[in-house]
Design an enzyme around this catalytic site. Sequence first.
Site, short mmCIF file in Angstrom:
data_model
loop_
_atom_site.label_atom_id
_atom_site.label_comp_id
_atom_site.label_asym_id
_atom_site.label_seq_id
_atom_site.Cartn_x
_atom_site.Cartn_y
_atom_site.Cartn_z
N CYS A 193 0.85 -1.18 0.00
CA CYS A 193 0.00 0.00 0.00
C CYS A 193 0.89 1.23 0.00
CB CYS A 193 -0.91 0.00 1.23
SG CYS A 193 -1.94 -1.49 1.40
N LEU A 239 -3.81 -1.37 -1.38
CA LEU A 239 -3.79 -2.53 -2.25
C LEU A 239 -4.36 -3.67 -1.42
CD1 LEU A 239 -2.91 -3.84 -4.96
CD2 LEU A 239 -0.76 -4.45 -3.83
N ASP A 248 -5.16 -8.13 8.50
CA ASP A 248 -4.03 -8.60 9.31
C ASP A 248 -3.37 -7.46 10.07
OD1 ASP A 248 -3.39 -8.04 6.43
OD2 ASP A 248 -1.35 -8.08 7.19
#
Length: 578
Positions: A2, A51, A98
């Site tokens: 990201c 992302l 996560d």
Amino acid sequence: MCGILAVLGCIDNSQAKRSRIIELSRRLRHRGPDWSGLHCYEDCYLAHERLAIIDPTSGDQPLYNEDKTVAVTVNGEIYNHKILREKLKSHQFRTGSDCEVIAHLYEEHGEEFIDMLDGMFAFVLLDTRDKSFIAARDAIGITPLYIGWGLDGSVWFASEMKALSDDCEQFMSFPPGHIYSSKQGGLRRWYNPPWYNEQVPSTPYDPLVLRNAFEKAVIKRLMTDVPFGVLLSGGLDSSLVAAVALRHLEKSEAARQWGSQLHTFCIGLQGSPDLKAGREVADYLGTRHHEFQFTVQDGIDAIEEVIYHIETYDVTTIRASTPMFLMSRKIKSLGVKMVLSGEGSDEILGGYLYFHKAPNKKEFHEETCRKIKALHQFDCLRANKSTSAWGVEARVPFLDKEFLNVAMSIDPEWKLIKPDLGRIEKWVLRNAFDDEERPYLPKHILYRQKEQFSDGVGYSWIDGLKDHANKHVSDTMLSNASFVFPDNTPLTKEAYYYRTIFEKFFPKSAARATVPGGPSIACSTAKAVEWDATWSKNLDPSGRAALGVHVAAYEEDKAAAAAKAGSDLVDPLPKNGT
């Protein structure tokens, strides 16, 4: 991967400032094209370009604790997030991301939780209860992060330099394995492994321990909710990644979503060593293999864009980044968002050809330590930014913390290159996966000699780059290089050419200081150049520069040793499984 941008304490919470933050964050959108997020609290801003790899439906960022008093923007993957969630049962999670564990770990442990994270990451966390903040980067610097300071007293953090270089008076690469704390007033190291002080370890080599550690590293990185594949050049490292991934894919959660057919990817010039070797390994493993060919002109046409994305003028990095950049675009067009890659093995195990000249195990080990510490400036930077330029995430199992601990604890006597004993570079890894009963790879692939990525895609690639640079940089320009570029002065026309492009995008002195300098031979550090007096006359970073260390030299050394020792020479080193 990201993209993150954080601006803290900027004494401005106007709409104009918010718009500026959004504009700067947009410069990172190639890293995270799936969604954008922004959290504002008074004069603090956390921006995120996502992302989506894990929990694509609900894991948008920034992420929060239960009452949203703690906000965090993260670029990374936390492979042990499920284990950590089990230890945080009193906490309520909002998403399946996560990275959400970071906010809750901070609530539970304060700033002393970073070493609990197993993964690659760069994050900024804001505690609105006292307006304190922390930022941290993973152990080796797999994930990029920069820190900057504004004239108004603000502190900035960004995944790439381009998001803060215009607005910060000073900035630098955030050091790997460090945490920045506003409460404690600066940077401190959180990652302190035994190998970091460069003392020579003494643990005997156990091939099964090394093999098991690497298999676990690969298995962790099969964690994904999107299609993935493996970058497969056909060299030892990428071939082992593919072989291990395939062996364990069927039992993974990824296989239940996407099937057990492994996709592999390779790029090269027509007839290049990598295309041939990659195809051979893919055929042996039975993967769905995708080959991409490029021309020297394709690569030259992409150089400016590559330097803008990679944010370096280092010759080796640009040479290797360009084909990887082109390949990543093709990979993304196939709908793949994550790949496994083989970076890190050469640094940890002494795989570069110049290690052949290491005078003793102490210098061998110290050089591997130096190489690992510098990875964030070279191969990690290349692997991350070349792929992230097209919204693809690269995961690197060789840089797993546990595998690194195992590999760097081995007595380096076992890593030394000794042709008389049949030990070429990275013998400890090759031997660990030399399984006669269930072969991972064919013998000739398992013992294939090292090629740098920029060499393996085709030798004419480097020659073409040099020719192109020679047309754009005159002898007079190079002779005046020390006046034009007094810092890190380019010594070749190719280096001069890259530097002029870099300066166009990043003209500040702080930007050029983020790129390392010094002499190098075939990717060595400056210190290792001292190993061979002839190298100082041929400081080309290509692997071909390590003249006399390729296959022919090994054969000569082995023949000489055999003649000297006679026919009774016995290899005393342990074989796999013994």
